[in-house]
Design an enzyme around this catalytic site. Structure first.
Site, PDB file in Angstrom:
ATOM      1  N   HIS A 256      48.331 -13.076-106.842  1.00 40.51           N
ATOM      2  CA  HIS A 256      47.559 -13.861-107.335  1.00 40.51           C
ATOM      3  C   HIS A 256      47.313 -13.348-108.748  1.00 40.51           C
ATOM      4  O   HIS A 256      46.396 -12.400-109.060  1.00 40.51           O
ATOM      5  CB  HIS A 256      46.271 -14.101-106.669  1.00 40.51           C
ATOM      6  CG  HIS A 256      45.173 -15.092-107.365  1.00 40.51           C
ATOM      7  ND1 HIS A 256      45.005 -16.327-106.704  1.00 40.51           N
ATOM      8  CD2 HIS A 256      44.761 -15.310-108.693  1.00 40.51           C
ATOM      9  CE1 HIS A 256      44.080 -17.220-107.666  1.00 40.51           C
ATOM     10  NE2 HIS A 256      44.021 -16.358-108.878  1.00 40.51           N
TER      11      HIS A 256
ATOM     12  N   ASP B 257      49.799 -23.950-101.592  1.00 37.70           N
ATOM     13  CA  ASP B 257      48.413 -23.482-101.645  1.00 37.70           C
ATOM     14  C   ASP B 257      47.299 -24.243-101.145  1.00 37.70           C
ATOM     15  O   ASP B 257      46.194 -24.529-101.675  1.00 37.70           O
ATOM     16  CB  ASP B 257      48.113 -23.116-103.120  1.00 37.70           C
ATOM     17  CG  ASP B 257      46.919 -22.088-103.408  1.00 37.70           C
ATOM     18  OD1 ASP B 257      46.614 -21.413-102.454  1.00 37.70           O
ATOM     19  OD2 ASP B 257      46.804 -21.868-104.653  1.00 37.70           O
TER      20      ASP B 257
ATOM     21  N   HIS C 276      38.192 -27.151 -98.895  1.00 41.03           N
ATOM     22  CA  HIS C 276      36.787 -27.090 -98.834  1.00 41.03           C
ATOM     23  C   HIS C 276      36.379 -28.351 -98.474  1.00 41.03           C
ATOM     24  O   HIS C 276      36.952 -29.296 -98.810  1.00 41.03           O
ATOM     25  CB  HIS C 276      36.429 -26.646-100.273  1.00 41.03           C
ATOM     26  CG  HIS C 276      37.281 -25.500-100.869  1.00 41.03           C
ATOM     27  ND1 HIS C 276      36.563 -24.141-100.136  1.00 41.03           N
ATOM     28  CD2 HIS C 276      38.086 -25.031-101.719  1.00 41.03           C
ATOM     29  CE1 HIS C 276      37.363 -23.087-100.964  1.00 41.03           C
ATOM     30  NE2 HIS C 276      38.234 -23.981-101.678  1.00 41.03           N
TER      31      HIS C 276
ATOM     32  N   ASN D  70      42.281 -14.022 -97.143  1.00 41.65           N
ATOM     33  CA  ASN D  70      40.963 -14.229 -97.989  1.00 41.65           C
ATOM     34  C   ASN D  70      39.958 -15.123 -96.884  1.00 41.65           C
ATOM     35  O   ASN D  70      39.449 -15.963 -97.396  1.00 41.65           O
ATOM     36  CB  ASN D  70      40.938 -14.783 -99.394  1.00 41.65           C
ATOM     37  CG  ASN D  70      41.696 -16.199 -99.211  1.00 41.65           C
ATOM     38  OD1 ASN D  70      42.591 -16.374 -98.353  1.00 41.65           O
ATOM     39  ND2 ASN D  70      41.339 -16.904-100.269  1.00 41.65           N
TER      40      ASN D  70
ATOM     41  N   HIS E  46      52.408 -20.263 -98.621  1.00 41.12           N
ATOM     42  CA  HIS E  46      51.168 -20.102 -99.194  1.00 41.12           C
ATOM     43  C   HIS E  46      50.188 -21.109 -98.794  1.00 41.12           C
ATOM     44  O   HIS E  46      49.994 -22.206 -99.198  1.00 41.12           O
ATOM     45  CB  HIS E  46      51.409 -20.040-100.739  1.00 41.12           C
ATOM     46  CG  HIS E  46      50.088 -19.993-101.520  1.00 41.12           C
ATOM     47  ND1 HIS E  46      50.185 -19.481-102.767  1.00 41.12           N
ATOM     48  CD2 HIS E  46      48.884 -19.776-101.216  1.00 41.12           C
ATOM     49  CE1 HIS E  46      49.085 -19.323-103.229  1.00 41.12           C
ATOM     50  NE2 HIS E  46      47.935 -19.296-102.077  1.00 41.12           N
TER      51      HIS E  46
ATOM     52  N   ARG F 160      41.971 -20.705 -93.117  1.00 36.52           N
ATOM     53  CA  ARG F 160      40.296 -20.260 -93.049  1.00 36.52           C
ATOM     54  C   ARG F 160      39.964 -19.779 -91.582  1.00 36.52           C
ATOM     55  O   ARG F 160      39.080 -19.805 -91.379  1.00 36.52           O
ATOM     56  CB  ARG F 160      39.654 -21.723 -93.187  1.00 36.52           C
ATOM     57  CG  ARG F 160      40.021 -22.500 -94.390  1.00 36.52           C
ATOM     58  CD  ARG F 160      39.896 -21.770 -95.704  1.00 36.52           C
ATOM     59  NE  ARG F 160      39.818 -22.488 -96.821  1.00 36.52           N
ATOM     60  CZ  ARG F 160      39.928 -21.799 -98.276  1.00 36.52           C
ATOM     61  NH1 ARG F 160      40.219 -20.598 -97.986  1.00 36.52           N
ATOM     62  NH2 ARG F 160      40.079 -22.792 -99.118  1.00 36.52           N
TER      63      ARG F 160
ATOM     64  N   HIS G  82      46.050 -21.418 -97.037  1.00 39.25           N
ATOM     65  CA  HIS G  82      44.612 -20.941 -96.315  1.00 39.25           C
ATOM     66  C   HIS G  82      44.212 -21.601 -95.366  1.00 39.25           C
ATOM     67  O   HIS G  82      43.491 -22.692 -95.562  1.00 39.25           O
ATOM     68  CB  HIS G  82      43.712 -20.812 -97.728  1.00 39.25           C
ATOM     69  CG  HIS G  82      44.257 -20.230 -99.054  1.00 39.25           C
ATOM     70  ND1 HIS G  82      43.922 -18.885 -99.257  1.00 39.25           N
ATOM     71  CD2 HIS G  82      45.009 -20.558-100.082  1.00 39.25           C
ATOM     72  CE1 HIS G  82      44.665 -18.434-100.190  1.00 39.25           C
ATOM     73  NE2 HIS G  82      45.238 -19.526-100.955  1.00 39.25           N
TER      74      HIS G  82
HETATM   75  O1  DOR Z   1      42.180 -22.429-105.814  1.00 34.41           O
HETATM   76  C1  DOR Z   1      42.399 -21.460-105.013  1.00 34.41           C
HETATM   77  N1  DOR Z   1      41.756 -21.532-103.787  1.00 34.41           N
HETATM   78  N2  DOR Z   1      42.820 -20.285-105.317  1.00 34.41           N
HETATM   79  C2  DOR Z   1      42.770 -19.392-104.630  1.00 34.41           C
HETATM   80  O2  DOR Z   1      43.276 -18.199-105.156  1.00 34.41           O
HETATM   81  C3  DOR Z   1      42.303 -19.077-103.275  1.00 34.41           C
HETATM   82  C4  DOR Z   1      42.201 -20.677-102.862  1.00 34.41           C
HETATM   83  C5  DOR Z   1      41.136 -20.510-101.647  1.00 34.41           C
HETATM   84  O3  DOR Z   1      41.281 -19.716-100.710  1.00 34.41           O
HETATM   85  O4  DOR Z   1      40.399 -21.364-101.621  1.00 34.41           O
HETATM   86 ZN    ZN Z   2      46.093 -19.392-102.446  1.00 31.25          ZN
END
Ligand code: DOR
Ligand code: ZN
Length: 405
Positions: A167, A294, A298, A76, A42, A46, A44
């Site tokens: 999710h 996860d 950011h 996403n 899991h 980007r 991200h």
């Molecule tokens: O905190 C999160 N950030 N939860 C998510 O479901 C998506 C993830 C993100 O892509 O920033």
């Molecule tokens: Zn996630």
């Protein structure tokens, strides 16, 4: 040939190990312990569209530094991965970036379930690790918030023998509670808006639908005692359900808002100490199968925005293994269980072939998590300043040795 001399197994035996390689390397591993390299189910990373937060150059370095050689990336992005063409484009960009950074990271992609593109699943079925369903909105605003689409996704997945990763937060309840708490600007309100009922309602629904179609269901970032009870019950009833939790839900709770402010905001949100204890217990009882970082980077500037504008998510791939090894040193977790949570179970659940990737860890090494030393592009961690005992020193990926500690 890679020769690893005098390395300790997780059961405390000393052994020598030789691995095929173009490179000739001898590692004196007298003070090191050998684990299978980690799989992160899991992340991200980007790409595409959000590469100012992270890209595969920085993410690959962060993965290797964290002892990971396989990652499953989420859909996403901008645009989201919801068609066969978009999947192909994403793959091409990732391959190029990994080649340029010269790290042959193993990766798999989740495909995003989108109401208007459900037929695309048939086109990508052999090219994906599973289908990602956002039952509640998070970064990227992907959502399946109606029962008929949800049923359709679960039915298609079962037919194609694909796993559905959810999710699990209920979008309707989130909206209702957002209104109820509107105007409140304290970051900690996040845990009240997306409270435990929000997660429980969605997990209950996902399990119920998985039971109907016998869909393989992977519950992402389990964060509460209540979800664990539902998952436990479903497992007892032989529903094919699997559960992940995250390092931040294991090692942080709502008291973290005070120090971390926006950097403690993620979905699902931080919970209370009793939930952390329940997650550790669920790890002991095999209710929790896996740990996913996860990893959701950011920028600093984004996380400093006021509540409502501050995006949800924290980076994690570089700190997950040290946090787990540190918990092991404190007697909270066996090495055997760490291996199952971070590689064996993911390999079984997602049907991945065995590899000869390893990570060599120094269980006694003490180091403080330091934003300035991270490889992730966002350059911060919610665990900054935390002194941890147990760090990766070498990561071995596809017969190549990377010195990381
Ligand atoms: O905190 C999160 N950030 N939860 C998510 O479901 C998506 C993830 C993100 O892509 O920033
Ligand atoms: Zn996630």
């Amino acid at each position: 040939m890679i020769e690893i001399r005098n390395v300790q197994t997780i059961f405390g035996l000393k052994q020598n190990l030789s691995l095929e390689s173009q490179q000739d390397t001898i590692i004196d591993a007298d003070n090191l312990t050998l684990l299978p390299a980690l799989i992160d189910p899991h992340v991200h990373f980007r790409t595409p569209g959000l590469e100012y937060k992270e890209d595969w150059y920085t993410a690959a370095k962060a993965s290797i530094a964290g002892g990971y050689t396989t990652v499953f990336d989420m859909p996403n992005t901008i645009p989201p991965t919801i068609t066969a063409e978009l999947l192909q484009e994403k793959n091409a960009i990732i391959k190029k970036q990994l080649q340029e950074v010269d790290i042959p990271l193993r990766y798999q992609l989740f495909f995003g379930a989108d109401k208007a593109h459900l037929n695309e699943i048939y086109r990508v079925k052999n090219a994906i690790i599973g289908i990602k369903v956002f039952m509640g909105c998070s970064t990227g605003n992907m959502v399946i918030d109606d029962d008929s689409s949800l049923h359709a996704v679960f039915a298609i997945a079962a037919r194609l023998n694909l796993i559905v990763a959810v999710h699990a937060e209920d979008e309707h309840l989130i909206k209702e509670r957002k209104k109820q708490f509107s105007g409140n600007t304290d970051y900690q309100i996040h845990s009240q808006i997306r409270n435990r009922d929000v997660a429980v309602r969605a997990v209950e629904k996902a399990i119920q639908i998985a039971k109907i179609y016998q869909t393989k269901l992977y519950i992402l970032h389990t964060s509460t005692l209540d979800e664990i009870q539902l998952i436990k019950q479903a497992k007892q009833e032989n529903v094919p359900v699997f559960a992940e939790t995250t390092p931040h839900h294991l090692f942080l709770n709502q008291t973290a808002y005070q120090e971390l402010a926006g950097k403690a905001v993620m979905n699902p949100p931080l919970r209370v100490a009793a939930d952390q204890a329940a997650l550790f217990e669920a790890i002991q009882n095999n209710i929790i199968d896996t740990i996913g970082s996860d990893h959701a980077p950011h920028t600093h500037a984004e996380k400093e925005k006021p509540y409502g504008e501050c995006p949800s998510g924290v980076p994690g791939i570089e700190t997950t293994l040290p946090l787990l090894l540190n918990a092991h040193q404190q007697g909270m977790l066996s090495l055997e269980r760490i291996v199952q949570l971070t590689s064996t179970r993911a390999r079984e659940i997602f049907n991945l072939p065995e590899t000869e990737d390893f990570v060599l860890v120094d269980l006694n090494k003490e180091k403080t998590v330091d934003n300035a030393k991270l490889h992730t592009k966002c350059a911060w961690s919610p665990f900054h300043g935390m002194k941890l005992q147990g760090w990766p020193v070498y990561t071995i990926l596809k017969q190549r040795v990377f010195e990381v500690g």
